[in-house]
Design a protein around this motif. Structure first.
Motif, PDB file in Angstrom:
ATOM      1  N   MET A 169       0.833  -1.206   0.000  1.00  0.00           N
ATOM      2  CA  MET A 169       0.000   0.000   0.000  1.00  0.00           C
ATOM      3  C   MET A 169       0.872   1.262   0.000  1.00  0.00           C
ATOM      4  O   MET A 169       0.629   2.218   0.727  1.00  0.00           O
ATOM      5  CB  MET A 169      -0.988  -0.011   1.175  1.00  0.00           C
ATOM      6  N   GLU A 170       1.890   1.221  -0.838  1.00  0.00           N
ATOM      7  CA  GLU A 170       2.809   2.353  -0.942  1.00  0.00           C
ATOM      8  C   GLU A 170       2.102   3.562  -1.541  1.00  0.00           C
ATOM      9  O   GLU A 170       1.332   3.444  -2.496  1.00  0.00           O
ATOM     10  CB  GLU A 170       4.001   1.956  -1.811  1.00  0.00           C
ATOM     11  N   CYS A 171       2.385   4.743  -0.969  1.00  0.00           N
ATOM     12  CA  CYS A 171       1.737   5.973  -1.398  1.00  0.00           C
ATOM     13  C   CYS A 171       2.772   7.006  -1.840  1.00  0.00           C
ATOM     14  O   CYS A 171       3.955   6.913  -1.496  1.00  0.00           O
ATOM     15  CB  CYS A 171       0.897   6.563  -0.270  1.00  0.00           C
ATOM     16  N   MET A 172       2.300   8.000  -2.592  1.00  0.00           N
ATOM     17  CA  MET A 172       3.170   9.077  -3.045  1.00  0.00           C
ATOM     18  C   MET A 172       2.342  10.337  -3.252  1.00  0.00           C
ATOM     19  O   MET A 172       1.116  10.272  -3.417  1.00  0.00           O
ATOM     20  CB  MET A 172       3.864   8.705  -4.362  1.00  0.00           C
ATOM     21  N   ASN A 183      -1.757  16.231  -4.554  1.00  0.00           N
ATOM     22  CA  ASN A 183      -2.582  15.052  -4.348  1.00  0.00           C
ATOM     23  C   ASN A 183      -1.755  13.889  -3.816  1.00  0.00           C
ATOM     24  O   ASN A 183      -0.573  13.764  -4.120  1.00  0.00           O
ATOM     25  CB  ASN A 183      -3.249  14.631  -5.654  1.00  0.00           C
ATOM     26  N   VAL A 184      -2.406  13.049  -3.034  1.00  0.00           N
ATOM     27  CA  VAL A 184      -1.768  11.843  -2.511  1.00  0.00           C
ATOM     28  C   VAL A 184      -2.423  10.632  -3.176  1.00  0.00           C
ATOM     29  O   VAL A 184      -3.655  10.546  -3.240  1.00  0.00           O
ATOM     30  CB  VAL A 184      -1.888  11.743  -0.984  1.00  0.00           C
ATOM     31  N   TYR A 185      -1.599   9.709  -3.658  1.00  0.00           N
ATOM     32  CA  TYR A 185      -2.072   8.532  -4.369  1.00  0.00           C
ATOM     33  C   TYR A 185      -1.548   7.266  -3.692  1.00  0.00           C
ATOM     34  O   TYR A 185      -0.441   7.264  -3.143  1.00  0.00           O
ATOM     35  CB  TYR A 185      -1.572   8.539  -5.816  1.00  0.00           C
ATOM     36  N   VAL A 186      -2.335   6.204  -3.762  1.00  0.00           N
ATOM     37  CA  VAL A 186      -1.834   4.880  -3.413  1.00  0.00           C
ATOM     38  C   VAL A 186      -1.544   4.162  -4.721  1.00  0.00           C
ATOM     39  O   VAL A 186      -2.340   4.214  -5.665  1.00  0.00           O
ATOM     40  CB  VAL A 186      -2.845   4.090  -2.551  1.00  0.00           C
ATOM     41  N   GLY A 193       2.491   4.162 -12.849  1.00  0.00           N
ATOM     42  CA  GLY A 193       1.723   5.400 -12.877  1.00  0.00           C
ATOM     43  C   GLY A 193       1.457   5.946 -11.493  1.00  0.00           C
ATOM     44  O   GLY A 193       2.085   5.559 -10.505  1.00  0.00           O
ATOM     45  N   LEU A 194       0.477   6.856 -11.427  1.00  0.00           N
ATOM     46  CA  LEU A 194       0.156   7.486 -10.147  1.00  0.00           C
ATOM     47  C   LEU A 194      -0.686   6.589  -9.246  1.00  0.00           C
ATOM     48  O   LEU A 194      -0.680   6.740  -8.037  1.00  0.00           O
ATOM     49  CB  LEU A 194      -0.600   8.801 -10.398  1.00  0.00           C
ATOM     50  N   GLY A 195      -1.440   5.680  -9.825  1.00  0.00           N
ATOM     51  CA  GLY A 195      -2.297   4.824  -9.011  1.00  0.00           C
ATOM     52  C   GLY A 195      -3.646   5.456  -8.768  1.00  0.00           C
ATOM     53  O   GLY A 195      -4.256   6.028  -9.675  1.00  0.00           O
TER      54      GLY A 195
END
Length: 234
Positions: A169-172, A183-186, A193-195
């Protein structure tokens, strides 16, 4: 009159309704989200066999608060007809838990709503159980980060089921010069890609809180489709 069956789900809301774009006004009337916020509404949907549908006599319509919001896909309509009404052909329409998300209307563009049903692959009918959402429960689809002991967090809707997300469940975070938010994405399962977007924050707030350095971001499951997003300034 036969008792109305209630299909028990597992909290994954794993089946998306099709044709939502044709019923935006009807869904918006239930969602009641602000134009600049994504919807996040739990409610009860009614599955109605449409034996006289001129396009498909096996169709199953989906209704919320008395208004049609879409259909089951052709494949799933046949699956659930076999699992539900084949057992009791005289039964009335079936009830199921549903969630409405997305649906922002911003920058002159109206984004489609997503309606997902909590329909497991082998549904159990339980008419005696109380309906989980007798009236819509509305949450903020654009939650605000709250600070406690130097850590910022928010409860967020997960746009995909656990097996579709990155195994850790890595986020960026991500933004561009033209965006006014960070924005924050998982990440998705493949890490490409961004997820999936979890949250957007105004860029001035992000920069004043976290600066130019990426914070430590973690995501923990609370429910099958709900997570606790935590950000720690580095």
């Amino acid at each position: 009159m036969p008792e109305q069956p209630y299909i028990q789900g597992n909290g994954e809301f794993g089946l998306e309704v099709v044709g939502e774009s044709f019923y935006r006004e009807e869904i918006a009337a239930v969602a009641q989200n602000r134009a600049d916020e994504r919807a996040w509404v739990y409610c009860t949907a009614t599955l109605v066999p449409e034996d006289t549908n001129p396009h498909d006599t096996e169709a199953v319509g989906v209704f919320i608060a008395g208004s049609k919001v879409g259909h089951l896909s052709r494949e799933h309509a046949r699956i659930y007809r076999g699992l539900t009404w084949a057992r009791n052909p005289s039964s009335s329409p079936a009830l199921v838990d549903a969630v409405i998300t997305n649906g922002m209307h911003i920058g002159g563009k109206a984004y489609s709503y997503t309606v997902e049903l909590d329909l497991p692959s082998s549904p159990a009918l339980a008419s005696a159980l109380p309906i989980k959402y007798p009236s819509p429960i509305r949450r903020n689809g654009e939650p605000k980060l709250k600070e406690k002991d130097g850590k910022w967090s928010a409860v967020v809707w997960l746009p995909a089921r656990r097996h579709e997300l990155h195994k850790h469940m890595e986020c960026m975070s991500w933004t561009t010069e033209n965006w006014d938010t960070v924005n924050v994405y998982v990440l998705n399962r493949q890490g490409i890609g961004l997820g999936f977007k979890l949250l957007g924050t105004p860029k001035p707030f992000w920069l004043s809180t976290f600066g130019e350095t990426e914070p430590q971001i973690s995501l923990d499951l609370i429910e099958p489709r709900v997570g606790l997003l935590s950000l720690q300034p580095d």
